[in-house]
Design a protein around this motif. Structure first.
Motif, PDB file in Angstrom:
ATOM      1  N   HIS A  27       0.814  -1.218   0.000  1.00 14.45           N
ATOM      2  CA  HIS A  27       0.000   0.000   0.000  1.00 14.45           C
ATOM      3  C   HIS A  27       0.847   1.268   0.000  1.00 14.45           C
ATOM      4  O   HIS A  27       2.055   1.236   0.213  1.00 14.45           O
ATOM      5  N   GLY A  28       0.175   2.396  -0.170  1.00 11.87           N
ATOM      6  CA  GLY A  28       0.832   3.696  -0.166  1.00 11.87           C
ATOM      7  C   GLY A  28       0.985   4.284   1.224  1.00 11.87           C
ATOM      8  O   GLY A  28       0.525   3.715   2.222  1.00 11.87           O
ATOM      9  N   THR A  35      -6.605  -0.892   1.490  1.00 16.78           N
ATOM     10  CA  THR A  35      -6.583  -0.341   0.131  1.00 16.78           C
ATOM     11  C   THR A  35      -7.051  -1.371  -0.903  1.00 16.78           C
ATOM     12  O   THR A  35      -7.692  -1.040  -1.885  1.00 16.78           O
ATOM     13  N   HIS A  94       1.568   0.512  -4.694  1.00 19.82           N
ATOM     14  CA  HIS A  94       0.932   1.799  -4.950  1.00 19.82           C
ATOM     15  C   HIS A  94       1.653   2.906  -4.180  1.00 19.82           C
ATOM     16  O   HIS A  94       1.957   2.736  -2.997  1.00 19.82           O
ATOM     17  N   SER A  95       1.954   4.014  -4.837  1.00 23.51           N
ATOM     18  CA  SER A  95       2.537   5.197  -4.226  1.00 23.51           C
ATOM     19  C   SER A  95       3.815   4.828  -3.463  1.00 23.51           C
ATOM     20  O   SER A  95       4.747   4.293  -4.051  1.00 23.51           O
ATOM     21  N   PHE A  96       3.874   5.075  -2.163  1.00 16.04           N
ATOM     22  CA  PHE A  96       5.049   4.700  -1.365  1.00 16.04           C
ATOM     23  C   PHE A  96       5.328   3.205  -1.510  1.00 16.04           C
ATOM     24  O   PHE A  96       6.480   2.787  -1.648  1.00 16.04           O
ATOM     25  N   GLY A  98       4.787   1.496  -4.066  1.00 12.76           N
ATOM     26  CA  GLY A  98       5.395   1.314  -5.382  1.00 12.76           C
ATOM     27  C   GLY A  98       6.901   1.500  -5.330  1.00 12.76           C
ATOM     28  O   GLY A  98       7.654   0.764  -5.964  1.00 12.76           O
ATOM     29  N   PRO A 124       3.700   5.069  -8.628  1.00 13.20           N
ATOM     30  CA  PRO A 124       4.749   4.788  -7.645  1.00 13.20           C
ATOM     31  C   PRO A 124       5.570   6.010  -7.259  1.00 13.20           C
ATOM     32  O   PRO A 124       5.749   6.928  -8.053  1.00 13.20           O
ATOM     33  N   ALA A 125       6.051   5.998  -6.049  1.00 14.41           N
ATOM     34  CA  ALA A 125       7.035   6.975  -5.594  1.00 14.41           C
ATOM     35  C   ALA A 125       8.391   6.421  -6.024  1.00 14.41           C
ATOM     36  O   ALA A 125       8.931   5.541  -5.373  1.00 14.41           O
TER      37      ALA A 125
END
Length: 167
Positions: A27-28, A35, A94-96, A98, A124-125
């Protein structure tokens, strides 16, 4: 005996096996395995699902050790993969999560490429970026508690949500 990892893990879908794909979900920032709640039903009919609450998020432990960065998180998830003997992996981040997934995939490709099947990244970050103020506060728990008490949780949460959610 495996060491207890500071992660929370849910499994869904098919039982793991040599011919069953495993989807590992990360998850982010500020989120949790919640999520992925709408993904478990459809994907669980064809794969073994592993939903991870990263250290410090959701139901995972939150030790005061300042080791919450993407490199530390990727190392913890790598240890989880080894402990559980996960193979035929598709890592979804996803996001962080990622960014953590990218680091994890690079580590797997370097040391155990046969474990990794696919990498799926959702916003993604992946690059250095200016972090929003709430991330800075997350590294200072005493100050964050003081600010939450002073401003109120509702105001702080609504500001954070305005920064990270468009609509």
């Amino acid at each position: 005996m495996a060491l207890e990892l500071p992660l929370a893990v849910e499994t869904h879908g098919l039982p793991p096996g040599p011919h069953v794909e495993t989807l590992l979900f990360l998850h982010g920032f500020g989120a949790s395995s919640f999520t992925w709640r709408y993904w478990t039903g459809p994907l669980g009919r064809r794969a073994h699902l592993v939903l991870v609450d990263l250290k410090g998020f959701g139901s995972a432990p939150k030790p005061e050790d300042d080791a919450y960065g993407p490199h530390e998180q990727a190392e913890l998830v790598h240890r989880l993969i080894l402990q559980r003997g996960l193979t035929n992996l598709t890592i979804v981040g996803h996001s962080f999560g990622g960014g953590v997934a990218l680091l994890l995939a690079l580590h797997l490709l370097e040391e155990q490429p046969s474990r990794l099947r696919r990498l799926v990244l959702l916003a993604p970050a992946a690059y250095r970026q200016k972090l929003p103020p709430f991330v800075w506060f997350s590294h200072r728990p005493r100050l964050a508690s003081f600010v939450l008490g002073l401003l109120g949780v509702r105001l702080v949460v609504s500001r954070v949500l305005r920064q990270i959610v468009y609509d």
